[in-house]
Design an enzyme around this catalytic site. Structure first.
Site, PDB file in Angstrom:
ATOM      1  N   ASP A  31       0.869  -1.188   0.000  1.00  0.00           N
ATOM      2  CA  ASP A  31       0.000   0.000   0.000  1.00  0.00           C
ATOM      3  C   ASP A  31       0.897   1.227   0.000  1.00  0.00           C
ATOM      4  OD1 ASP A  31      -2.062   2.005   0.793  1.00  0.00           O
ATOM      5  OD2 ASP A  31      -3.263   0.247   1.281  1.00  0.00           O
ATOM      6  N   ASP A  58       3.764   2.049  -4.755  1.00  0.00           N
ATOM      7  CA  ASP A  58       2.657   2.226  -5.692  1.00  0.00           C
ATOM      8  C   ASP A  58       2.515   0.983  -6.575  1.00  0.00           C
ATOM      9  OD1 ASP A  58       1.001   3.003  -7.782  1.00  0.00           O
ATOM     10  OD2 ASP A  58       1.963   4.958  -8.062  1.00  0.00           O
ATOM     11  N   SER A 124     -17.635  -4.555  -7.805  1.00  0.00           N
ATOM     12  CA  SER A 124     -18.677  -3.809  -7.096  1.00  0.00           C
ATOM     13  C   SER A 124     -20.037  -4.070  -7.711  1.00  0.00           C
ATOM     14  CB  SER A 124     -18.350  -2.313  -7.193  1.00  0.00           C
ATOM     15  OG  SER A 124     -19.461  -1.531  -6.797  1.00  0.00           O
ATOM     16  N   TYR A 149     -15.248   5.512 -12.396  1.00  0.00           N
ATOM     17  CA  TYR A 149     -14.976   4.517 -11.339  1.00  0.00           C
ATOM     18  C   TYR A 149     -15.690   3.199 -11.652  1.00  0.00           C
ATOM     19  CZ  TYR A 149     -15.468   1.861  -7.059  1.00  0.00           C
ATOM     20  OH  TYR A 149     -15.474   0.824  -6.156  1.00  0.00           O
ATOM     21  N   LYS A 153     -14.321  -0.904 -12.798  1.00  0.00           N
ATOM     22  CA  LYS A 153     -14.690  -2.225 -12.256  1.00  0.00           C
ATOM     23  C   LYS A 153     -15.120  -3.160 -13.381  1.00  0.00           C
ATOM     24  CE  LYS A 153     -13.595  -1.283  -8.116  1.00  0.00           C
ATOM     25  NZ  LYS A 153     -12.297  -1.796  -7.669  1.00  0.00           N
ATOM     26  N   PHE A 179     -21.591  -5.474  -2.296  1.00  0.00           N
ATOM     27  CA  PHE A 179     -22.713  -4.551  -2.153  1.00  0.00           C
ATOM     28  C   PHE A 179     -22.240  -3.413  -1.219  1.00  0.00           C
ATOM     29  CE2 PHE A 179     -26.165  -6.046  -4.867  1.00  0.00           C
ATOM     30  CZ  PHE A 179     -25.470  -7.084  -5.472  1.00  0.00           C
ATOM     31  N   ASN A 180     -22.935  -3.023  -0.187  1.00  0.00           N
ATOM     32  CA  ASN A 180     -22.503  -1.825   0.562  1.00  0.00           C
ATOM     33  C   ASN A 180     -21.800  -2.198   1.865  1.00  0.00           C
ATOM     34  OD1 ASN A 180     -24.543  -0.869  -1.370  1.00  0.00           O
ATOM     35  ND2 ASN A 180     -24.292   1.088  -0.335  1.00  0.00           N
ATOM     36  N   ASP A 300     -28.164   8.223  -8.077  1.00  0.00           N
ATOM     37  CA  ASP A 300     -28.559   7.139  -7.165  1.00  0.00           C
ATOM     38  C   ASP A 300     -29.630   6.268  -7.804  1.00  0.00           C
ATOM     39  OD1 ASP A 300     -26.894   7.538  -5.036  1.00  0.00           O
ATOM     40  OD2 ASP A 300     -28.328   8.695  -3.843  1.00  0.00           O
TER      41      ASP A 300
HETATM   42  P1  NAD Z   1      -9.787   2.218   0.688  1.00  0.00           P
HETATM   43  O1  NAD Z   1      -9.524   3.477  -0.047  1.00  0.00           O
HETATM   44  O2  NAD Z   1     -10.028   2.279   2.144  1.00  0.00           O
HETATM   45  O3  NAD Z   1      -8.577   1.197   0.437  1.00  0.00           O
HETATM   46  C1  NAD Z   1      -7.850   1.157  -0.762  1.00  0.00           C
HETATM   47  C2  NAD Z   1      -6.377   1.131  -0.395  1.00  0.00           C
HETATM   48  O4  NAD Z   1      -5.607   1.045  -1.607  1.00  0.00           O
HETATM   49  C3  NAD Z   1      -5.926   2.391   0.333  1.00  0.00           C
HETATM   50  O5  NAD Z   1      -5.205   2.021   1.488  1.00  0.00           O
HETATM   51  C4  NAD Z   1      -5.024   3.100  -0.683  1.00  0.00           C
HETATM   52  O6  NAD Z   1      -3.984   3.806  -0.057  1.00  0.00           O
HETATM   53  C5  NAD Z   1      -4.518   1.931  -1.504  1.00  0.00           C
HETATM   54  N1  NAD Z   1      -4.130   2.267  -2.881  1.00  0.00           N
HETATM   55  C6  NAD Z   1      -4.889   2.830  -3.846  1.00  0.00           C
HETATM   56  N2  NAD Z   1      -4.174   2.936  -4.985  1.00  0.00           N
HETATM   57  C7  NAD Z   1      -2.952   2.416  -4.723  1.00  0.00           C
HETATM   58  C8  NAD Z   1      -1.778   2.234  -5.500  1.00  0.00           C
HETATM   59  N3  NAD Z   1      -1.701   2.609  -6.784  1.00  0.00           N
HETATM   60  N4  NAD Z   1      -0.712   1.659  -4.922  1.00  0.00           N
HETATM   61  C9  NAD Z   1      -0.751   1.262  -3.632  1.00  0.00           C
HETATM   62  N5  NAD Z   1      -1.824   1.407  -2.846  1.00  0.00           N
HETATM   63  C10 NAD Z   1      -2.913   1.985  -3.398  1.00  0.00           C
HETATM   64  O7  NAD Z   1     -10.996   1.499  -0.061  1.00  0.00           O
HETATM   65  P2  NAD Z   1     -11.868   0.229   0.378  1.00  0.00           P
HETATM   66  O8  NAD Z   1     -13.210   0.705   0.749  1.00  0.00           O
HETATM   67  O9  NAD Z   1     -11.103  -0.609   1.328  1.00  0.00           O
HETATM   68  O10 NAD Z   1     -12.004  -0.493  -1.024  1.00  0.00           O
HETATM   69  C11 NAD Z   1     -11.143  -1.564  -1.410  1.00  0.00           C
HETATM   70  C12 NAD Z   1     -11.545  -2.036  -2.791  1.00  0.00           C
HETATM   71  O11 NAD Z   1     -12.919  -2.411  -2.795  1.00  0.00           O
HETATM   72  C13 NAD Z   1     -11.391  -0.989  -3.898  1.00  0.00           C
HETATM   73  O12 NAD Z   1     -10.977  -1.640  -5.068  1.00  0.00           O
HETATM   74  C14 NAD Z   1     -12.801  -0.472  -4.062  1.00  0.00           C
HETATM   75  O13 NAD Z   1     -13.034   0.049  -5.349  1.00  0.00           O
HETATM   76  C15 NAD Z   1     -13.607  -1.738  -3.835  1.00  0.00           C
HETATM   77  N6  NAD Z   1     -15.013  -1.502  -3.421  1.00  0.00           N
HETATM   78  C16 NAD Z   1     -15.246  -0.731  -2.313  1.00  0.00           C
HETATM   79  C17 NAD Z   1     -16.572  -0.487  -1.924  1.00  0.00           C
HETATM   80  C18 NAD Z   1     -16.876   0.378  -0.728  1.00  0.00           C
HETATM   81  O14 NAD Z   1     -18.021   0.855  -0.613  1.00  0.00           O
HETATM   82  N7  NAD Z   1     -15.950   0.594   0.191  1.00  0.00           N
HETATM   83  C19 NAD Z   1     -17.643  -1.029  -2.674  1.00  0.00           C
HETATM   84  C20 NAD Z   1     -17.349  -1.824  -3.787  1.00  0.00           C
HETATM   85  C21 NAD Z   1     -16.015  -2.055  -4.140  1.00  0.00           C
HETATM   86  N1  UFG Z   2     -27.394   8.575   1.393  1.00  0.00           N
HETATM   87  C1  UFG Z   2     -28.104   9.571   2.038  1.00  0.00           C
HETATM   88  N2  UFG Z   2     -27.398  10.574   2.631  1.00  0.00           N
HETATM   89  C2  UFG Z   2     -26.034  10.626   2.626  1.00  0.00           C
HETATM   90  C3  UFG Z   2     -25.332   9.601   1.970  1.00  0.00           C
HETATM   91  C4  UFG Z   2     -26.040   8.592   1.345  1.00  0.00           C
HETATM   92  O1  UFG Z   2     -29.335   9.564   2.057  1.00  0.00           O
HETATM   93  O2  UFG Z   2     -25.464  11.576   3.161  1.00  0.00           O
HETATM   94  C5  UFG Z   2     -28.146   7.469   0.765  1.00  0.00           C
HETATM   95  C6  UFG Z   2     -27.907   7.366  -0.726  1.00  0.00           C
HETATM   96  O3  UFG Z   2     -28.826   8.168  -1.424  1.00  0.00           O
HETATM   97  C7  UFG Z   2     -28.142   5.869  -0.952  1.00  0.00           C
HETATM   98  C8  UFG Z   2     -27.724   5.210   0.361  1.00  0.00           C
HETATM   99  O4  UFG Z   2     -27.699   6.259   1.327  1.00  0.00           O
HETATM  100  O5  UFG Z   2     -29.500   5.654  -1.141  1.00  0.00           O
HETATM  101  C9  UFG Z   2     -26.355   4.580   0.297  1.00  0.00           C
HETATM  102  O6  UFG Z   2     -25.437   5.550  -0.216  1.00  0.00           O
HETATM  103  P1  UFG Z   2     -23.856   5.321  -0.171  1.00  0.00           P
HETATM  104  O7  UFG Z   2     -23.221   6.536  -0.758  1.00  0.00           O
HETATM  105  O8  UFG Z   2     -23.429   4.909   1.191  1.00  0.00           O
HETATM  106  O9  UFG Z   2     -23.653   4.054  -1.110  1.00  0.00           O
HETATM  107  P2  UFG Z   2     -24.050   3.854  -2.644  1.00  0.00           P
HETATM  108  O10 UFG Z   2     -25.005   2.712  -2.680  1.00  0.00           O
HETATM  109  O11 UFG Z   2     -24.447   5.097  -3.300  1.00  0.00           O
HETATM  110  O12 UFG Z   2     -22.625   3.508  -3.285  1.00  0.00           O
HETATM  111  C10 UFG Z   2     -21.870   2.387  -2.888  1.00  0.00           C
HETATM  112  C11 UFG Z   2     -20.379   2.682  -2.973  1.00  0.00           C
HETATM  113  C12 UFG Z   2     -19.967   2.930  -4.398  1.00  0.00           C
HETATM  114  C13 UFG Z   2     -20.396   1.801  -5.258  1.00  0.00           C
HETATM  115  C14 UFG Z   2     -21.868   1.542  -5.092  1.00  0.00           C
HETATM  116  C15 UFG Z   2     -22.227   0.290  -5.826  1.00  0.00           C
HETATM  117  O13 UFG Z   2     -20.059   3.811  -2.210  1.00  0.00           O
HETATM  118  O14 UFG Z   2     -18.553   2.999  -4.460  1.00  0.00           O
HETATM  119  O15 UFG Z   2     -22.185   1.340  -3.719  1.00  0.00           O
HETATM  120  O16 UFG Z   2     -23.349  -0.307  -5.408  1.00  0.00           O
HETATM  121  F1  UFG Z   2     -20.138   2.093  -6.579  1.00  0.00           F
END
Ligand code: NAD
Ligand code: UFG
Length: 339
Positions: A31, A58, A124, A149, A153, A179-180, A300
């Site tokens: 990381d 990186d 995702s 973004y 994916k 999912f979320n 959304d």
């Molecule tokens: P996060 O940002 O907390 O973690 C990602 C990590 O990757 C960070 O620590 C960042 O520093 C590191 N990173 C990014 N680019 C890098 C690079 N080029 N080299 C080295 N390190 C790098 O995010 P997260 O929520 O833990 O998400 C992890 C994965 O899951 C991501 O691929 C994200 O797209 C995917 N994902 C997340 C969610 C969500 O809601 N959190 C939903 C669906 C998919």
């Molecule tokens: N929401 C609110 N108020 C806020 C934030 C969110 O009402 O301040 C609502 C949104 O409208 C949505 C729900 O809460 O209905 C969940 O929103 P999030 O932003 O927490 O999550 P999303 O479902 O929009 O998005 C998440 C990830 C994205 C991913 C997507 C795929 O954050 O990275 O799921 O399903 F692409």
């Protein structure tokens, strides 16, 4: 097994490092902390009793990635490293294509050349867009991405599928469609660390409960759902982390007649509305969250929740932790970082 965890200092990666260790694997973090803090390693040390091995650099830097693969005997890779802010990706598409696609190609290339056999990719539910039917199955169509973004994916899944199939059996891989993710480790020592104003519901809610934000805005109450607010499938991050262990176990043990590349939904299978989630948080924590209804947020979708049958049947994984605990765990973590 020695498992390289790119993005292992991040939200989902750090919880996966814990679960990998509990399952007897040895995680190796890669990381560059672009979206995480080094203090995550202190939290991991508190939970695990020792600091996980970490390479700081990186993933898009092929020379750096090569030094890691040369130094370690890696058996499998979980590739989390990516940028994930939907809005930022619309403003800075090349940043997202360069980082998310560049890191996948670079890490996958090293994986193949070093004969590593198992690869798990973070995809995702965003690949489904606005679904035609619910709950969403893996066989449902992917819709054109509505953000760079989301597109990274879809492209990432395609790159992984094509590379796996072209490897003629030397690589097996799984894309997990999350999912979320919400919640935090029950110890309260690791969790989500949003930088700046959170976009996601649960961090915004816990920051509001902690008094850091004035009020939570619920984005729209005129959707075609029972209470008018959007429905999502909220999955505890520890359950999600465990799905990666199940995926790796499957890749390591699969019979040769299993597909070399496969995709799985990772969700609970249950939809929860925004209003229900806020009510559950208030009931479980006893803390009132100032909130108001605002306009819909652009982009959304109304409802999104998983059919999680395939992952249960094939990988033997299903979500176990209830929403109530996910919310109290998120709250414990928020209180720890606010203190
Ligand atoms: P996060 O940002 O907390 O973690 C990602 C990590 O990757 C960070 O620590 C960042 O520093 C590191 N990173 C990014 N680019 C890098 C690079 N080029 N080299 C080295 N390190 C790098 O995010 P997260 O929520 O833990 O998400 C992890 C994965 O899951 C991501 O691929 C994200 O797209 C995917 N994902 C997340 C969610 C969500 O809601 N959190 C939903 C669906 C998919
Ligand atoms: N929401 C609110 N108020 C806020 C934030 C969110 O009402 O301040 C609502 C949104 O409208 C949505 C729900 O809460 O209905 C969940 O929103 P999030 O932003 O927490 O999550 P999303 O479902 O929009 O998005 C998440 C990830 C994205 C991913 C997507 C795929 O954050 O990275 O799921 O399903 F692409």
């Amino acid at each position: 097994m020695n498992i390289l965890v790119t993005g292992g200092a991040g939200y989902i990666g750090s919880h996966t490092v814990v679960e990998l260790t509990k399952a007897g694997h040895v995680p190796i973090i890669l990381d560059d902390f672009r979206n995480s803090r080094e203090s995550v390693l202190d939290g991991l040390e508190t939970i695990l009793g020792s600091r996980p091995k970490t390479y700081v650099g990186d993933c898009t830097d092929a020379d750096f990635v090569e030094t890691v693969f040369l130094a370690e005997q890696i058996d499998g890779v979980i590739h989390f490293a990516a940028l994930k802010a939907v809005g930022e990706s619309i403003e800075k598409p090349l940043l997202y294509y360069r980082n998310n696609i560049g890191s996948l190609v670079t890490v996958l290339d090293a994986t193949l050349r070093h004969g590593v056999k198992a690869f798990v990719f973070s995809s995702s539910a965003t690949v489904y867009g606005e679904p035609d039917s619910l709950p969403i199955k893996e066989t449902d169509p992917r819709k054109p991405a509505t953000s760079p973004y989301g597109n990274t994916k879809q492209i990432g899944e395609d790159i992984l599928r094509d590379t796996t199939l072209a490897s003629a059996g030397s690589l097996r891989s799984i894309a997990l469609r999350y999912f979320n993710p919400i919640g935090a480790h029950e110890s309260g020592t690791i969790g989500e660390l949003p930088l700046g104003i959170p976009n996601n519901l649960v961090p915004y809610l816990t920051q509001t409960a902690a008094g850091l934000r004035e009020r939570l805005t619920i984005f729209g109450d005129d959707y075609e759902t029972a209470d008018g607010t959007c429905i999502r499938d909220y999955i505890h991050v520890v359950d999600l982390a465990r799905a990666h262990i199940a995926a790796l176990d499957h890749l390591f043990s699969s019979e040769t007649d299993q597909p070399a590349y496969d995709v799985y939904n990772v969700g609970t299978g249950h939809g929860t509305s925004v209003a229900e989630l806020v009510e559950t948080f208030e009931r479980e924590t006893g803390v009132k969250v100032p909130h108001a209804i605002g306009p819909r947020r652009h982009g959304d979708i109304s409802s999104c929740y998983a059919n999680a049958d395939k992952i249960r049947r094939t990988l033997g994984w299903s979500a176990e932790i209830p929403l109530s605990q996910a919310l109290t765990d998120s709250w414990r973590w928020q209180q720890n970082i606010t203190a």
